[in-house]
Scaffold this active site. Structure first.
Site, PDB file in Angstrom:
ATOM      1  N   SER A 139     -16.114  -2.181   3.546  1.00  0.00           N
ATOM      2  CA  SER A 139     -17.122  -2.461   3.231  1.00  0.00           C
ATOM      3  C   SER A 139     -17.779  -1.721   4.750  1.00  0.00           C
ATOM      4  CB  SER A 139     -18.043  -3.550   3.690  1.00  0.00           C
ATOM      5  OG  SER A 139     -18.989  -4.045   4.065  1.00  0.00           O
ATOM      6  N   TYR A 163     -19.798 -11.952   7.761  1.00  0.00           N
ATOM      7  CA  TYR A 163     -19.855 -10.633   6.758  1.00  0.00           C
ATOM      8  C   TYR A 163     -19.198  -9.527   7.343  1.00  0.00           C
ATOM      9  CZ  TYR A 163     -19.579  -7.339   2.637  1.00  0.00           C
ATOM     10  OH  TYR A 163     -19.424  -6.813   1.879  1.00  0.00           O
ATOM     11  N   LYS A 167     -14.597  -8.288   6.851  1.00  0.00           N
ATOM     12  CA  LYS A 167     -14.096  -7.174   6.649  1.00  0.00           C
ATOM     13  C   LYS A 167     -13.704  -6.332   7.549  1.00  0.00           C
ATOM     14  CE  LYS A 167     -15.553  -7.148   1.519  1.00  0.00           C
ATOM     15  NZ  LYS A 167     -15.110  -7.442   1.386  1.00  0.00           N
TER      16      LYS A 167
END
Length: 358
Positions: A139, A163, A167
């Site tokens: 991402s 988040y 990643k």
């Protein structure tokens, strides 16, 4: 590439369904594993409708959770996969700030389970016959608030939220695994902001609950499901005060995955390499709203809200590397993204759940 079997984790989701559609059209055999946490079976039925019976026989669905080793064991013990595309994971920035453990559990532990089962079944050969060909959906959140724009793949990474950190950690894990066992071939695809839908309007993004992303929020306002669009932050140091992102049509993104997969299957000396998938152009929140209003003819009421924790000011991609090494470039612009997003929303105002308000 015809006849190669590909496992797609999270394949019933927004990006997953569009990628599965393209894989089937390219002649791949596709197995999906998805726990349907943020997806519905109707999405796969729509994919089957689009590819028609001749190609639909090449699609299998398995309801399962990558955090459950038993689910993966059952899948790998009965199939021989040539490669894996890994979509399964939570992805809402705001939710990750409020519930970081949920993100570490699903995104980190689930992915580690997947690596372990792939290794157990010796999936690391030229086609990943047991898995060494691993397309991992990373991402653009690994860039955080970058010091340089556009973001190049080799700049220092700096995630700003849980988040993004999942990643970032997973990219490090991938690099370590490949370094420890050079048979692995791993491509890290860093997305920017996927929007739009298939041009037919049959499949698109259908989040459960209040959307976390801009475009599904806009369309829910346009069809009357939400009263107004919350714009978080009008005081960013940008041309109109709103955050700037690199929006990419989901069909361009699906095509990027197929191209990356072909590279995995055809080249032995890949190692672990990252590619950006974006347009290389930044669009602000208000610019996207204006583009959608122009295409749809709908007026989107706006409510000004404070910034959300963890959001970056401006992020967009450098696409030179993906163009040079993958031969891939985004085809669609903002107007096509909004056109296809509106077709999906106007034909499916309540998403896959038909006429029942949710």
């Amino acid at each position: 590439m015809k006849g190669r079997r590909i496992l797609v984790t999270g394949g019933a989701g927004f990006i997953g369904t569009h990628t599965v559609l393209e894989l089937l059209r390219q002649g791949f055999l596709v197995s999906i594993v998805d726990n349907l946490d943020n997806a519905v079976e109707e999405a796969m039925l729509r994919v089957i409708k689009l590819v028609r019976p001749k190609l639909a026989v090449n699609l299998e669905f398995h309801q399962g959770d990558i955090r459950n080793a038993g689910d993966l064991e059952k899948l790998f013990s009965t199939n021989q996969f040539d490669a894996v595309i890994h979509f399964a994971g939570h992805k809402a920035v705001a939710e990750s700030v409020a519930r970081p453990i949920k993100y570490f559990d699903n995104n980190l532990l689930g992915s580690i389970n997947l690596y372990k089962i792939m290794e157990k079944y010796n999936c690391k050969k030229v086609c990943f016959t047991s898995f060494q060909l691993f397309g991992f959906s990373s991402s653009a959140t690994v860039y955080g608030q970058p010091k340089e724009i556009p973001c190049k793949e080799d700049i220092q990474l700096n995630a700003m939220n849980p988040y993004g950190r999942t990643k970032l950690y997973l990219e490090g894990i991938a690099q370590d695994i490949q370094k420890g066992d050079p048979e692995w071939r791993i491509i890290l695809l860093r997305y920017f902001n996927p929007v739009g839908a298939h041009y037919s309007g049959e499949i698109g993004e259908d989040p459960k609950g209040i959307p976390n992303n801009l475009m599904p929020y806009i369309t829910q306002v346009a069809v009357g499901r939400l009263p107004e669009l919350n714009v978080h932050g009008l005081d960013y140091p940008t041309r109109d005060g709103t955050a700037i992102r690199d929006y990419i049509h989901v069909m361009d993104l699906a095509d990027g995955h197929v191209v990356a997969l072909q590279k995995l299957l055809e080249h032995k000396d890949i190692g672990c390499v990252a590619y950006n998938l974006g347009t290389g152009r930044g669009t602000s929140v208000l610019e996207m709203v204006a583009a959608f209003e122009k295409v749809s003819g709908m007026k989107i009421p706006i409510k000004h809200c404070p910034r959300r924790p963890g959001d970056a000011t401006e992020v967009y991609a450098s696409t030179e590397k993906s163009a040079k090494e993958l031969g891939w470039k985004a085809k669609y612009g903002i107007s096509e993204m909004c056109r296809d997003q509106w077709k999906w929303a106007s034909q499916n105002p309540f998403g896959y759940r038909s006429n029942s308000k949710c």
